[in-house]
Design a protein around this motif. Structure first.
Motif, mmCIF file in Angstrom:
data_model
loop_
_atom_site.group_PDB
_atom_site.id
_atom_site.type_symbol
_atom_site.label_atom_id
_atom_site.label_comp_id
_atom_site.label_asym_id
_atom_site.label_seq_id
_atom_site.Cartn_x
_atom_site.Cartn_y
_atom_site.Cartn_z
ATOM 1 N N LEU A 14 4.448 -23.285 14.608
ATOM 2 C CA LEU A 14 4.928 -24.096 13.485
ATOM 3 C C LEU A 14 5.498 -25.449 13.934
ATOM 4 C CD1 LEU A 14 5.331 -23.972 10.380
ATOM 5 C CD2 LEU A 14 7.615 -23.040 10.826
ATOM 6 N N CYS A 15 6.233 -25.458 15.050
ATOM 7 C CA CYS A 15 6.839 -26.717 15.524
ATOM 8 C C CYS A 15 5.768 -27.779 15.750
ATOM 9 C CB CYS A 15 7.640 -26.475 16.808
ATOM 10 S SG CYS A 15 6.752 -25.576 18.101
ATOM 11 N N MET A 16 4.643 -27.378 16.315
ATOM 12 C CA MET A 16 3.596 -28.345 16.668
ATOM 13 C C MET A 16 2.645 -28.589 15.495
ATOM 14 S SD MET A 16 4.657 -29.036 19.648
ATOM 15 C CE MET A 16 5.730 -28.252 20.870
ATOM 16 N N GLY A 61 11.761 -30.686 17.302
ATOM 17 C CA GLY A 61 12.576 -29.479 17.377
ATOM 18 C C GLY A 61 11.823 -28.273 16.857
ATOM 19 N N CYS A 62 12.559 -27.185 16.641
ATOM 20 C CA CYS A 62 11.972 -25.937 16.137
ATOM 21 C C CYS A 62 12.319 -25.797 14.657
ATOM 22 C CB CYS A 62 12.545 -24.749 16.913
ATOM 23 S SG CYS A 62 12.066 -23.159 16.203
ATOM 24 N N PRO A 63 11.313 -25.807 13.775
ATOM 25 C CA PRO A 63 11.601 -25.729 12.330
ATOM 26 C C PRO A 63 12.352 -24.467 11.920
ATOM 27 C CG PRO A 63 9.288 -26.272 12.720
ATOM 28 C CD PRO A 63 9.881 -25.923 14.044
ATOM 29 N N SER A 97 10.049 -25.742 26.439
ATOM 30 C CA SER A 97 10.076 -24.335 26.039
ATOM 31 C C SER A 97 10.799 -24.199 24.696
ATOM 32 C CB SER A 97 10.836 -23.529 27.088
ATOM 33 O OG SER A 97 12.190 -23.954 27.108
ATOM 34 N N CYS A 98 10.690 -23.014 24.096
ATOM 35 C CA CYS A 98 11.442 -22.747 22.864
ATOM 36 C C CYS A 98 12.939 -22.904 23.131
ATOM 37 C CB CYS A 98 11.160 -21.332 22.361
ATOM 38 S SG CYS A 98 9.429 -21.025 21.968
ATOM 39 N N GLN A 99 13.393 -22.390 24.254
ATOM 40 C CA GLN A 99 14.810 -22.488 24.610
ATOM 41 C C GLN A 99 15.282 -23.930 24.572
ATOM 42 O OE1 GLN A 99 17.035 -20.217 25.119
ATOM 43 N NE2 GLN A 99 18.666 -21.527 25.926
ATOM 44 N N ALA A 141 11.667 -14.897 14.605
ATOM 45 C CA ALA A 141 10.963 -15.233 13.366
ATOM 46 C C ALA A 141 9.577 -15.784 13.684
ATOM 47 C CB ALA A 141 11.770 -16.245 12.555
ATOM 48 N N CYS A 142 9.519 -16.649 14.682
ATOM 49 C CA CYS A 142 8.245 -17.257 15.088
ATOM 50 C C CYS A 142 7.283 -16.179 15.597
ATOM 51 C CB CYS A 142 8.534 -18.307 16.172
ATOM 52 S SG CYS A 142 7.067 -19.179 16.740
ATOM 53 N N ASN A 143 7.798 -15.256 16.403
ATOM 54 C CA ASN A 143 6.957 -14.169 16.907
ATOM 55 C C ASN A 143 6.486 -13.257 15.774
ATOM 56 O OD1 ASN A 143 6.701 -13.682 20.123
ATOM 57 N ND2 ASN A 143 8.492 -14.927 19.673
#
Ligand code: SF4
Length: 206
Positions: free
Chosen positions: A20-22, A120-122, A103-105, A161-163
């Motif tokens: 989703l982020c990308m 960032g990460c939505p 990375s996600c972190q 959630a992403c996983n």
């Protein structure tokens, strides 16, 4: 199957495998023919991570910024792309071949984007209702799944959630890989990197 070498022209098609982020950055880029600095950096490094060469990456940005004149592109954007790939900059940057894809972190701990920024990460940066709307706009509509996402982000378990979304989108191929023991179990561990998400999605569907 194996990942074929991506080109500037194949990014639109490959974006179906992006997290989703990308996907969100890609959509913003296509919508505005532009992305702000941090989004550009995050996306450039991700594209580098999927194996896009520097040459193709430059073509990709040059074509994507179609409202921007060549001289402005050269003056304002080209250096940063080359820098991210370690083609220019200090010795350490060049020796290290530029920056490592985030990375996600890293994406989950950097300062939140300001208005008008999309990096960032939505799962973290969007308010839950807006996140659900965003997911629906990308075709993620299963109600139980979205409820699970809501619960995950409520507990600040963003990458879970992403996983969850990944596993739902790839349930058929994941089942096959598990049932037939086609992959080592570790290849199905929790995804912790946008490039890991891409690679696994691509391999499950090709
Ligand atoms: Fe991207 Fe990681 Fe967030 Fe998923 S959890 S959207 S891969 S940063």
């Amino acid at each position: 199957g194996d990942i074929t070498t991506p080109t500037a022209a194949s990014i639109d098609g490959l974006s179906q495998h992006f997290p989703l982020c990308m996907q969100n950055l890609h959509r913003e880029l296509r919508k505005n023919n532009h992305l702000k600095h941090f989004g550009r950096l995050q996306y450039t490094l991700f594209l580098k991570g999927i194996g896009l060469s520097l040459q193709e990456c430059i073509i990709f940005w040059r074509k994507s910024f179609k409202l921007i004149a060549d001289d402005k592109f050269k003056a304002e954007y080209l250096y940063n792309i080359r820098h991210a790939y370690g083609e220019v900059g200090g010795d350490a940057n060049r020796r290290g071949r530029g920056y490592t894809p985030y990375s996600c972190q890293k994406l989950l701990t950097e300062p939140a984007p300001a208005a008008g920024q999309t990096h960032g990460c939505p799962y973290r940066t969007y308010a839950p209702d807006n996140l659900i709307t965003l997911l629906q706009s990308f075709g993620v509509t299963d109600r139980a799944l979205l409820q699970g996402v809501r619960e995950d982000v409520g507990k600040q378990r963003y990458h879970i959630a992403c996983n969850r979304v990944f596993e739902h989108a790839h349930k058929g191929p994941i089942k096959k890989v598990k049932d037939e023991a086609l992959w080592p179990a570790s290849e199905l561990d929790t995804i912790l990197h946008p490039n890991g998400y891409f690679k696994r999605s691509f391999m499950l569907k090709n």
